[in-house]
Design a protein around this motif. Structure first.
Motif, PDB file in Angstrom:
ATOM      1  N   PHE A 177       1.032  -1.310   0.052  1.00  0.00           N
ATOM      2  CA  PHE A 177      -0.039   0.048   0.043  1.00  0.00           C
ATOM      3  C   PHE A 177       0.998   1.309   0.006  1.00  0.00           C
ATOM      4  O   PHE A 177       0.861   2.110  -0.786  1.00  0.00           O
ATOM      5  CB  PHE A 177      -0.916  -0.075   1.185  1.00  0.00           C
ATOM      6  CG  PHE A 177      -1.695   1.453   1.300  1.00  0.00           C
ATOM      7  CD1 PHE A 177      -2.917   1.450   0.635  1.00  0.00           C
ATOM      8  CD2 PHE A 177      -1.450   2.095   2.301  1.00  0.00           C
ATOM      9  CE1 PHE A 177      -3.634   2.507   0.509  1.00  0.00           C
ATOM     10  CE2 PHE A 177      -2.090   3.516   2.269  1.00  0.00           C
ATOM     11  CZ  PHE A 177      -3.482   3.536   1.619  1.00  0.00           C
ATOM     12  N   ASP A 178       1.940   1.445   0.941  1.00  0.00           N
ATOM     13  CA  ASP A 178       2.690   2.671   0.931  1.00  0.00           C
ATOM     14  C   ASP A 178       3.634   2.260   0.265  1.00  0.00           C
ATOM     15  O   ASP A 178       4.206   1.291   0.061  1.00  0.00           O
ATOM     16  CB  ASP A 178       3.184   2.605   2.661  1.00  0.00           C
ATOM     17  CG  ASP A 178       2.088   3.341   3.429  1.00  0.00           C
ATOM     18  OD1 ASP A 178       1.105   4.012   2.992  1.00  0.00           O
ATOM     19  OD2 ASP A 178       2.086   3.188   4.879  1.00  0.00           O
ATOM     20  N   ASP A 179       4.314   3.366  -0.079  1.00  0.00           N
ATOM     21  CA  ASP A 179       5.535   3.286  -1.270  1.00  0.00           C
ATOM     22  C   ASP A 179       6.545   3.884  -0.581  1.00  0.00           C
ATOM     23  O   ASP A 179       7.725   3.493  -0.675  1.00  0.00           O
ATOM     24  CB  ASP A 179       5.147   4.146  -2.539  1.00  0.00           C
ATOM     25  CG  ASP A 179       3.993   3.497  -3.301  1.00  0.00           C
ATOM     26  OD1 ASP A 179       4.167   2.105  -3.790  1.00  0.00           O
ATOM     27  OD2 ASP A 179       3.152   4.025  -3.925  1.00  0.00           O
ATOM     28  N   VAL A 180       6.605   5.219  -0.331  1.00  0.00           N
ATOM     29  CA  VAL A 180       7.579   6.010   0.200  1.00  0.00           C
ATOM     30  C   VAL A 180       7.340   6.834   1.539  1.00  0.00           C
ATOM     31  O   VAL A 180       6.134   7.122   1.714  1.00  0.00           O
ATOM     32  CB  VAL A 180       7.974   7.181  -0.927  1.00  0.00           C
ATOM     33  CG1 VAL A 180       9.225   8.158  -0.374  1.00  0.00           C
ATOM     34  CG2 VAL A 180       8.470   6.540  -2.218  1.00  0.00           C
ATOM     35  N   ALA A 181       8.192   6.990   2.459  1.00  0.00           N
ATOM     36  CA  ALA A 181       7.884   7.930   3.398  1.00  0.00           C
ATOM     37  C   ALA A 181       9.305   8.881   3.852  1.00  0.00           C
ATOM     38  O   ALA A 181      10.383   8.557   3.462  1.00  0.00           O
ATOM     39  CB  ALA A 181       7.848   6.901   5.089  1.00  0.00           C
ATOM     40  N   VAL A 182       8.966  10.153   4.129  1.00  0.00           N
ATOM     41  CA  VAL A 182       9.998  11.003   4.580  1.00  0.00           C
ATOM     42  C   VAL A 182       9.873  11.492   5.760  1.00  0.00           C
ATOM     43  O   VAL A 182       8.824  11.903   6.360  1.00  0.00           O
ATOM     44  CB  VAL A 182       9.902  12.095   3.335  1.00  0.00           C
ATOM     45  CG1 VAL A 182      10.810  13.124   3.680  1.00  0.00           C
ATOM     46  CG2 VAL A 182       9.683  11.968   1.950  1.00  0.00           C
ATOM     47  N   LEU A 183      10.893  11.380   6.471  1.00  0.00           N
ATOM     48  CA  LEU A 183      11.336  11.557   7.914  1.00  0.00           C
ATOM     49  C   LEU A 183      12.048  12.901   8.038  1.00  0.00           C
ATOM     50  O   LEU A 183      13.053  13.078   7.498  1.00  0.00           O
ATOM     51  CB  LEU A 183      11.878  10.447   8.892  1.00  0.00           C
ATOM     52  CG  LEU A 183      11.979  10.983  10.422  1.00  0.00           C
ATOM     53  CD1 LEU A 183      10.844  10.980  11.100  1.00  0.00           C
ATOM     54  CD2 LEU A 183      12.847   9.815  10.981  1.00  0.00           C
ATOM     55  N   GLU A 184      11.512  14.056   8.501  1.00  0.00           N
ATOM     56  CA  GLU A 184      12.011  15.330   8.735  1.00  0.00           C
ATOM     57  C   GLU A 184      12.828  15.509  10.182  1.00  0.00           C
ATOM     58  O   GLU A 184      11.977  15.341  11.080  1.00  0.00           O
ATOM     59  CB  GLU A 184      11.269  16.346   8.309  1.00  0.00           C
ATOM     60  CG  GLU A 184      11.830  17.845   8.588  1.00  0.00           C
ATOM     61  CD  GLU A 184      10.940  19.005   8.407  1.00  0.00           C
ATOM     62  OE1 GLU A 184      10.864  19.987   8.936  1.00  0.00           O
ATOM     63  OE2 GLU A 184       9.989  18.750   7.686  1.00  0.00           O
ATOM     64  N   VAL A 185      13.987  15.661  10.077  1.00  0.00           N
ATOM     65  CA  VAL A 185      14.622  15.698  11.582  1.00  0.00           C
ATOM     66  C   VAL A 185      15.178  17.212  11.630  1.00  0.00           C
ATOM     67  O   VAL A 185      15.342  17.857  10.674  1.00  0.00           O
ATOM     68  CB  VAL A 185      15.463  14.546  11.842  1.00  0.00           C
ATOM     69  CG1 VAL A 185      14.973  13.168  11.566  1.00  0.00           C
ATOM     70  CG2 VAL A 185      16.910  14.767  10.598  1.00  0.00           C
ATOM     71  N   MET A 186      15.635  17.204  12.812  1.00  0.00           N
ATOM     72  CA  MET A 186      16.210  18.764  13.149  1.00  0.00           C
ATOM     73  C   MET A 186      17.534  18.864  12.674  1.00  0.00           C
ATOM     74  O   MET A 186      18.313  17.974  12.441  1.00  0.00           O
ATOM     75  CB  MET A 186      16.238  19.100  14.733  1.00  0.00           C
ATOM     76  CG  MET A 186      14.919  19.461  15.079  1.00  0.00           C
ATOM     77  SD  MET A 186      15.195  19.527  17.016  1.00  0.00           S
ATOM     78  CE  MET A 186      13.595  20.012  17.514  1.00  0.00           C
TER      79      MET A 186
END
Length: 396
Positions: A177-186
Motif C-alpha cells: 500500500f505505502d510506497d515512500v516515507a519522508v522523515l524530517e529531522v532537526m
C-alpha cells in the motif's frame, strides 16, 4: 565566598538538566560558594531579574532533576540587546554574583562572550574579583565548535535512529500500500541528526535508503531518480531529511511553499515552516506517482526521556561539574569542551573566541561519495560516543 548564577538557554535536550543538577551539586559542595541562583527563561530572566535561589535544593530533587527532560529553569531564544547589558549587570551586582554559568549552544556562547567582555569593559568586580563567565555546552544539533561532541546529541541521535528503525518496519509491513516515507529531522545547517539515522540499519539494504543533509545541496532530479530506483528494487523507500536542506540554488526546501518566520534571535524557524517533508512528499507524489507519507517528530526528538542515552547523560554531568570547577579556579571567557582520549572522556576550557561564529558541520570524510549515505569514519565517530540502537528484526 562567591555567589553563582546559572542560566539555561536555547532549545532543551533530554540531558541538559543533568548538567544543571551537576553544576548545582558541585557548587553546594564547594566551600568557596555562597548562594546559588538560577535565572528563569535564560537571558530574559537575567535581564529582568527573575531569579530563583537554588542553594538549598535537596539531593532528592537534584537526582530527580538529573533525569528530567526539558529545561527546568525555563529557556528560550531571547536576544540580549546591547542596551540591556547595564540592567543585567545591575541585577548581578545586587546579588553579588561572581560566577556566571550559561548552558547552551552557539547563540548562548555568543551571548556569554558578550557578557564576559562587558564585565571586563565596565570594570565589574565583587570583592575585588572580576566576573567569571563560563559556557557549558549543550545542543542536539552537535554543531558546537571546540568540543568533540555536545551533550544532548547522543540522546536525540538515539531517538532518530530508533525511530527510523521502527518506521522502516512499519513501511515494510505496508509495502503493498505505502510506497515512500519522508522523515524530517532537526538540523538547520548541520546534518549530524540526519546522519544518525544510518545507525538504524542491520543490513546494508535496510532503511534509511536515502539520507539528505544540509552539507550537500539537493539536486531534485537526481533525488527523484534515486527514489524511483530504490522503490523498484525494494518496493518501498524511506528518506531521512534534515530540516535545513537546501536545493542547488541555495534555497531552503522548507520555504518552497511558504517563507519561514524568524525568532527573537534572528534564526529562521524552519520547524514551524511548511517543511522539508511536505515538499519532498509533494515531489514524489506529483513526479513519480508514488504514495508518500510525511513524518515530522518536531520537538519530541529533543525531549524524549524514554530513549535518552546514558553516555550522553554522563557527559552532561561531566561538563556541568567541570564548568563550576573551571570558574572557581579562575577561568573566564571559556566554554567547557569535551575530548575523547584512550582513558575516556576529558574536559578542557576552550576560549569563546574559538567557538563563537563557528559551526561544526559534518566533515566531508563522513559522507559517502556520490550516494545519499554515510562513510565509515562516521560510524567510527558514533562508536566513540557509544551510540547504538536495537537493530535486529525478524522478517518472513
Amino acid at each position: 565566598m562567591v555567589n553563582v548564577l546559572i542560566l539555561q538557554c536555547g532549545g532543551p535536550t533530554p540531558v541538559v538538566n543533568a548538567s544543571l543538577a551537576a553544576a548545582i551539586a558541585a557548587c553546594q559542595t564547594h566551600r568557596a560558594v555562597g548562594q546559588i541562583w538560577g535565572a528563569r527563561l535564560g537571558l530574559q530572566g537575567l535581564v529582568q531579574g527573575d531569579w530563583v535561589e537554588l542553594t538549598g535544593l535537596p539531593a532528592t530533587a537534584l537526582e530527580r532533576l538529573s533525569r528530567q527532560p526539558g529545561a527546568a529553569l525555563g529557556s528560550g531564544r531571547y536576544r540580549l540587546r546591547e542596551e540591556e547589558l547595564p540592567a543585567a549587570f545591575a541585577h548581578l551586582a545586587k546579588r553579588r554574583i561572581g560566577v556566571l554559568l550559561l548552558l547552551g549552544g552557539n547563540g548562548t556562547m555568543a551571548a556569554a562572550h558578550r557578557l564576559e567582555r562587558h564585565g571586563v569593559a565596565s570594570g565589574y568586580k565583587v570583592d575585588g574579583q572580576p566576573l567569571r563567565v563560563v559556557g557549558i555546552p549543550k545542543t542536539v544539533d552537535n554543531d558546537l565548535a571546540g568540543t568533540e561532541v555536545a551533550p544532548g546529541y547522543g540522546s536525540a541521535a538515539r531517538f532518530i535512529a530508533q525511530t527510523v528503525r521502527d518506521i522502516s518496519l512499519d513501511l515494510y509491513a505496508m509495502r503493498n500500500f505505502d510506497d515512500v516515507a519522508v522523515l524530517e529531522v532537526m538540523g538547520r545547517h548541520a546534518g549530524w541528526l540526519a546522519a544518525a539515522a544510518a545507525l538504524a540499519r542491520s543490513h546494508p539494504d535496510d532503511a534509511p535508503h536515502l539520507i539528505l543533509v544540509p552539507e550537500r545541496p539537493l539536486d531534485e532530479e537526481a533525488f527523484l531518480t534515486a527514489v524511483a530506483a530504490v522503490h523498484r528494487r525494494h518496493g518501498i523507500c524511506l528518506v531521512v531529511a534534515a530540516e535545513g536542506l537546501r536545493d542547488s540554488a541555495g534555497q531552503f526546501l522548507a520555504e518552497k511553499f511558504q517563507k519561514a518566520e524568524v525568532d527573537a534571535s534572528g534564526q529562521r524557524m524552519l520547524g514551524l515552516a511548511a517543511g522539508v517533508a511536505p515538499y519532498l512528499a509533494h515531489l514524489v507524489r506529483s513526479r513519480l506517482g508514488l504514495l508518500c507519507r510525511q513524518q515530522r517528530p518536531d520537538t519530541i526528538q529533543r525531549s524524549c526521556r524514554a530513549l535518552a542515552h546514558e553516555t550522553d547523560r554522563q557527559l552532561a554531568v561531566l561538563v556541568g561539574r567541570a564548568g563550576v570547577e573551571a570558574a572557581l579556579a579562575g577561568v573566564s571567557g571559556h566554554m567547557v569542551g569535551l575530548r575523547h582520549t584512550p582513558g575516556g572522556w576529558e574536559t578542557a576550557p576552550v576560549p569563546f573566541a574559538q567557538v563563537v561564529g563557528q559551526e561544526r558541520l559534518l566533515p566531508a570524510s563522513f559522507l559517502a561519495a556520490d550516494t545519499y549515505d554515510l562513510a565509515p569514519p562516521f560510524y567510527d565517530y558514533t562508536n566513540t560516543i557509544g551510540l547504538s540502537v536495537e537493530r535486529e528484526y525478524v522478517a518472513f
